[in-house]
Write a protein that holds these residues in place. Structure first.
Motif, PDB file in Angstrom:
ATOM      1  N   VAL A   1      42.469  35.606  40.548  1.00  0.00           N
ATOM      2  CA  VAL A   1      42.508  36.199  39.206  1.00  0.00           C
ATOM      3  C   VAL A   1      42.820  35.090  38.206  1.00  0.00           C
ATOM      4  CG1 VAL A   1      43.193  38.503  39.966  1.00  0.00           C
ATOM      5  CG2 VAL A   1      44.954  36.823  39.373  1.00  0.00           C
ATOM      6  N   ASN A   2      42.373  35.267  36.981  1.00  0.00           N
ATOM      7  CA  ASN A   2      42.658  34.262  35.971  1.00  0.00           C
ATOM      8  C   ASN A   2      43.974  34.563  35.247  1.00  0.00           C
ATOM      9  OD1 ASN A   2      41.838  36.404  34.335  1.00  0.00           O
ATOM     10  ND2 ASN A   2      40.615  35.112  32.972  1.00  0.00           N
ATOM     11  N   ARG A   3      44.328  33.668  34.356  1.00  0.00           N
ATOM     12  CA  ARG A   3      45.594  33.778  33.616  1.00  0.00           C
ATOM     13  C   ARG A   3      45.646  35.055  32.779  1.00  0.00           C
ATOM     14  NH1 ARG A   3      48.218  32.783  29.075  1.00  0.00           N
ATOM     15  NH2 ARG A   3      50.163  31.632  29.052  1.00  0.00           N
ATOM     16  N   ALA A   4      44.544  35.419  32.120  1.00  0.00           N
ATOM     17  CA  ALA A   4      44.522  36.636  31.298  1.00  0.00           C
ATOM     18  C   ALA A   4      44.880  37.870  32.137  1.00  0.00           C
ATOM     19  CB  ALA A   4      43.152  36.813  30.645  1.00  0.00           C
ATOM     20  N   PHE A   5      44.410  37.904  33.373  1.00  0.00           N
ATOM     21  CA  PHE A   5      44.732  39.030  34.254  1.00  0.00           C
ATOM     22  C   PHE A   5      46.243  39.112  34.484  1.00  0.00           C
ATOM     23  CE2 PHE A   5      45.636  41.040  38.269  1.00  0.00           C
ATOM     24  CZ  PHE A   5      44.823  42.156  38.268  1.00  0.00           C
ATOM     25  N   THR A   6      46.864  37.986  34.796  1.00  0.00           N
ATOM     26  CA  THR A   6      48.296  38.012  35.087  1.00  0.00           C
ATOM     27  C   THR A   6      49.115  38.329  33.831  1.00  0.00           C
ATOM     28  OG1 THR A   6      48.551  35.622  34.805  1.00  0.00           O
ATOM     29  CG2 THR A   6      48.075  36.419  37.028  1.00  0.00           C
ATOM     30  N   VAL A   7      48.656  37.872  32.676  1.00  0.00           N
ATOM     31  CA  VAL A   7      49.374  38.152  31.430  1.00  0.00           C
ATOM     32  C   VAL A   7      49.279  39.632  31.079  1.00  0.00           C
ATOM     33  CG1 VAL A   7      49.382  37.732  28.926  1.00  0.00           C
ATOM     34  CG2 VAL A   7      49.164  35.811  30.515  1.00  0.00           C
ATOM     35  N   ILE A   8      48.082  40.186  31.110  1.00  0.00           N
ATOM     36  CA  ILE A   8      47.888  41.582  30.703  1.00  0.00           C
ATOM     37  C   ILE A   8      48.494  42.561  31.697  1.00  0.00           C
ATOM     38  CG2 ILE A   8      46.132  43.375  30.287  1.00  0.00           C
ATOM     39  CD1 ILE A   8      44.418  41.066  29.040  1.00  0.00           C
ATOM     40  N   THR A   9      48.279  42.340  32.994  1.00  0.00           N
ATOM     41  CA  THR A   9      48.764  43.295  34.006  1.00  0.00           C
ATOM     42  C   THR A   9      50.236  43.109  34.358  1.00  0.00           C
ATOM     43  OG1 THR A   9      48.216  41.922  35.924  1.00  0.00           O
ATOM     44  CG2 THR A   9      46.477  43.407  35.067  1.00  0.00           C
ATOM     45  N   GLU A  10      50.777  41.935  34.040  1.00  0.00           N
ATOM     46  CA  GLU A  10      52.164  41.567  34.356  1.00  0.00           C
ATOM     47  C   GLU A  10      52.384  41.281  35.841  1.00  0.00           C
ATOM     48  OE1 GLU A  10      54.507  44.822  32.845  1.00  0.00           O
ATOM     49  OE2 GLU A  10      53.972  44.391  30.760  1.00  0.00           O
ATOM     50  N   TYR A  11      51.315  41.222  36.621  1.00  0.00           N
ATOM     51  CA  TYR A  11      51.419  40.878  38.037  1.00  0.00           C
ATOM     52  C   TYR A  11      51.120  39.400  38.210  1.00  0.00           C
ATOM     53  CZ  TYR A  11      51.381  45.821  39.392  1.00  0.00           C
ATOM     54  OH  TYR A  11      51.691  47.141  39.568  1.00  0.00           O
ATOM     55  N   SER A  12      51.844  38.748  39.090  1.00  0.00           N
ATOM     56  CA  SER A  12      51.560  37.343  39.390  1.00  0.00           C
ATOM     57  C   SER A  12      50.391  37.263  40.371  1.00  0.00           C
ATOM     58  CB  SER A  12      52.791  36.673  40.011  1.00  0.00           C
ATOM     59  OG  SER A  12      53.021  37.177  41.314  1.00  0.00           O
ATOM     60  N   PHE A  13      49.826  36.077  40.465  1.00  0.00           N
ATOM     61  CA  PHE A  13      48.734  35.843  41.407  1.00  0.00           C
ATOM     62  C   PHE A  13      49.180  36.209  42.821  1.00  0.00           C
ATOM     63  CE2 PHE A  13      46.700  33.093  44.541  1.00  0.00           C
ATOM     64  CZ  PHE A  13      45.360  33.404  44.327  1.00  0.00           C
ATOM     65  N   GLU A  14      50.379  35.781  43.184  1.00  0.00           N
ATOM     66  CA  GLU A  14      50.897  36.034  44.542  1.00  0.00           C
ATOM     67  C   GLU A  14      51.053  37.530  44.831  1.00  0.00           C
ATOM     68  OE1 GLU A  14      51.526  32.071  43.238  1.00  0.00           O
ATOM     69  OE2 GLU A  14      52.312  33.891  42.313  1.00  0.00           O
ATOM     70  N   GLU A  15      51.347  38.315  43.806  1.00  0.00           N
ATOM     71  CA  GLU A  15      51.528  39.753  44.006  1.00  0.00           C
ATOM     72  C   GLU A  15      50.214  40.505  44.215  1.00  0.00           C
ATOM     73  OE1 GLU A  15      55.286  41.304  41.525  1.00  0.00           O
ATOM     74  OE2 GLU A  15      53.848  40.144  40.307  1.00  0.00           O
TER      75      GLU A  15
END
Length: 172
Positions: free
Chosen positions: A34-48
């Motif tokens: 996932v890209n950075r925008a995904f982690t920012v908007i969803t609040e989930y980290s890549f690892e999660e």
């Protein structure tokens, strides 16, 4: 090899600087990247999220089940889709709207190997649409409840709409 590496760097830069969420999943729909925008908007980290099926943790009580079933069916058939709008939920349960497009990726032999999803945050647009619909409904209720005749007509004087008071006054 150097050209390929340079191209990969450019693609990574684009994917990480866009405001759209980008998700790469395997053929079974499990998240690989996932890209950075995904982690920012969803609040989930890549690892999660890595290894999880996208909808398994983002859908919630107001997510349209018909749309969820449509997307699941298309993915199970190895097909993509576009222009699907759905409400998702962040890690902290905050709702947000997305418009999603998913494309299947096949290898040289035609075998499905991945899906790429591009998700646009359309929360503000949906809030505006909902607010406009609510205002129109309130306005129509006010017009219908008014004791004064309210008539709407076009430039040729054809009646488009009128309220109950107009019906009583004119007998139509």
């Amino acid at each position: 090899r150097k050209r390929s590496e340079a191209e990969n760097k450019r693609l990574a830069m684009v994917a990480n600087t866009t405001n759209n969420m980008v998700v790469i999943a395997d053929a079974e729909g499990r998240i690989e990247w996932v890209n950075r925008a995904f982690t920012v908007i969803t609040e989930y980290s890549f690892e999660e999220v890595v290894g999880k099926v996208l909808g398994s943790f983002l859908h919630g009580p107001e997510s349209d089940r018909t749309q969820v079933q449509f997307m699941s069916k298309k993915l199970a058939q190895g097909q993509g889709f576009k222009d699907v709008e759905i409400i998702n939920y962040t890690k902290s349960s905050k709702p947000y709207w997305i418009q999603i497009e998913v494309q299947p990726i096949h290898d040289e032999s035609g075998r499905l190997i991945q899906f790429i999803a591009i998700e646009s945050d359309i929360t503000q647009r949906k809030k505006t649409q909902i607010a406009l619909a609510d205002r129109e409904k309130r306005f129509r209720n006010l017009v219908q409840q008014s004791p004064v005749a309210v008539i709407e007509w076009d430039t040729r004087l054809n009646v488009i709409e009128w309220n109950e008071a107009a019906e009583e006054i004119f007998g139509y």
